[in-house]
Design an enzyme around this catalytic site. Sequence first.
Site, PDB file in Angstrom:
ATOM      1  N   ARG A  18       0.909  -1.162   0.008  1.00 19.94           N
ATOM      2  CA  ARG A  18      -0.042   0.000   0.029  1.00 19.94           C
ATOM      3  C   ARG A  18       0.986   1.252  -0.067  1.00 19.94           C
ATOM      4  NH1 ARG A  18      -3.438  -0.139   4.829  1.00 19.94           N
ATOM      5  NH2 ARG A  18      -1.775  -1.368   5.639  1.00 19.94           N
ATOM      6  N   ASN A  36      -6.291  -2.790   2.297  1.00 21.61           N
ATOM      7  CA  ASN A  36      -6.391  -4.331   2.337  1.00 21.61           C
ATOM      8  C   ASN A  36      -7.683  -4.835   2.621  1.00 21.61           C
ATOM      9  OD1 ASN A  36      -3.458  -4.555   2.360  1.00 21.61           O
ATOM     10  ND2 ASN A  36      -3.459  -4.181   4.544  1.00 21.61           N
TER      11      ASN A  36
END
Length: 89
Positions: A18, A36
Amino acid sequence: MKQKHLQVFGTVQGVGFRYYTQRLANKYNILGTVQNVDDYVEIYAIGNDDDLEQFINAVTEGASPASHVTHYELEDTNVSEDFSDFKSI
């Protein structure tokens, strides 16, 4: 501007995916989010055609050095939220 929904599968959680995705979004002037979800990472990306293409290629080739993308799903989308930047949520 086009909007894409991307689900990235493989070793993409707990490896800085990320963080690197957010850096790539900034590099390619992409707005949206990365998060996520269960066993994959979900990305909503908004940008012009060329920037989106480069961003998606970079992400799916493995945004993080420790990640390993096995496959991904990409679709056009129409997000109603008004994004002013790219966030990891």
